[in-house]
Design an enzyme around this catalytic site. Structure first.
Site, PDB file in Angstrom:
ATOM      1  N   CYS A  88      41.747  47.837 -29.234  1.00  0.00           N
ATOM      2  CA  CYS A  88      41.747  49.002 -28.348  1.00  0.00           C
ATOM      3  C   CYS A  88      43.181  49.559 -28.274  1.00  0.00           C
ATOM      4  O   CYS A  88      44.114  48.968 -28.842  1.00  0.00           O
ATOM      5  CB  CYS A  88      41.259  48.588 -26.963  1.00  0.00           C
ATOM      6  SG  CYS A  88      42.433  47.546 -26.052  1.00  0.00           S
TER       7      CYS A  88
ATOM      8  N   CYS B 201      45.723  46.877 -27.053  1.00  0.00           N
ATOM      9  CA  CYS B 201      45.978  45.793 -28.004  1.00  0.00           C
ATOM     10  C   CYS B 201      46.688  46.289 -29.257  1.00  0.00           C
ATOM     11  O   CYS B 201      47.561  45.604 -29.788  1.00  0.00           O
ATOM     12  CB  CYS B 201      44.669  45.089 -28.339  1.00  0.00           C
ATOM     13  SG  CYS B 201      43.967  44.250 -26.893  1.00  0.00           S
TER      14      CYS B 201
ATOM     15  N   HIS C 270      42.619  40.391 -23.018  1.00  0.00           N
ATOM     16  CA  HIS C 270      41.951  40.596 -24.305  1.00  0.00           C
ATOM     17  C   HIS C 270      42.447  39.526 -25.266  1.00  0.00           C
ATOM     18  O   HIS C 270      43.591  39.057 -25.173  1.00  0.00           O
ATOM     19  CB  HIS C 270      42.285  41.969 -24.871  1.00  0.00           C
ATOM     20  CG  HIS C 270      41.651  43.103 -24.150  1.00  0.00           C
ATOM     21  ND1 HIS C 270      41.378  44.304 -24.768  1.00  0.00           N
ATOM     22  CD2 HIS C 270      41.249  43.248 -22.862  1.00  0.00           C
ATOM     23  CE1 HIS C 270      40.826  45.136 -23.900  1.00  0.00           C
ATOM     24  NE2 HIS C 270      40.746  44.518 -22.724  1.00  0.00           N
TER      25      HIS C 270
ATOM     26  N   GLU D 212      43.503  39.632 -28.266  1.00  0.00           N
ATOM     27  CA  GLU D 212      44.715  39.973 -29.004  1.00  0.00           C
ATOM     28  C   GLU D 212      45.972  39.760 -28.157  1.00  0.00           C
ATOM     29  O   GLU D 212      46.957  39.186 -28.610  1.00  0.00           O
ATOM     30  CB  GLU D 212      44.689  41.444 -29.457  1.00  0.00           C
ATOM     31  CG  GLU D 212      43.525  41.813 -30.327  1.00  0.00           C
ATOM     32  CD  GLU D 212      42.370  42.422 -29.534  1.00  0.00           C
ATOM     33  OE1 GLU D 212      41.918  41.805 -28.540  1.00  0.00           O
ATOM     34  OE2 GLU D 212      41.906  43.500 -29.922  1.00  0.00           O
TER      35      GLU D 212
END
Length: 161
Positions: free
Chosen positions: A86, A89, A56, A58
């Site tokens: 999410c 993250c 991801h 992040e």
């Protein structure tokens, strides 16, 4: 020396990164880590390219920032991301001790900074970063809408009759 970036300027960079994710066939999410208002790292989703469920934007940006600083502790840093983080993250932001999380579009299906969960404001955890939602939120949401609309098949045509 350049002036520190505003949240909106940093989000514009995150949106540039998100567009790169979309161009690579991934969900358009971009992230920037700022320290004292200056870009430390900037990344985008790379799950498809890396075949990695943890790639991801992040997580990648936080990893890169930690490598640059030589420390996993990112106290005083700001994580700017185009989509609400999410649970993974948001947990990474808490674990990294970032000072602030700034996000654009809310994620009612998986958001963990206030929409579905609130990992960043859980007093049972060892750190609670400040959270600022909705920065350039409509621009961020529009990029996501356009991406998902392009993935949908057009409706079947009804025979004339």
């Amino acid at each position: 020396m350049t002036a520190p970036l505003s949240d909106e300027q940093a989000m514009a960079i995150a949106l540039e990164e998100a567009a790169l994710a979309a161009a690579g066939g991934d969900v358009p999410v971009g992230a920037v880590v700022l320290l004292e208002g200056r870009v430390l790292s900037r990344r985008h989703n790379e799950r498809e390219a890396a075949c990695d469920p943890t790639a991801h934007a992040e997580v990648l940006a936080l990893r890169e920032a930690a490598t640059i600083l030589g420390s996993w502790r990112l106290g005083g840093a700001t994580l700017v991301v185009s989509l609400e983080p999410c649970p993974m993250c948001a947990g990474a932001a808490v674990a990294a001790r970032v000072g602030r999380v700034v996000y654009g579009a809310a994620d009612p299906k998986a958001g963990a900074c206030g929409s579905l969960y609130n990992v960043c404001a859980d007093p049972r955890l060892n750190h609670e970063p400040e959270v600022l939602p909705g920065v350039l939120g409509e621009d961020c949401a529009e990029l996501l809408r356009g991406y998902f609309e392009s993935k949908r098949e057009p409706p079947a045509r009804k025979p004339a009759g």
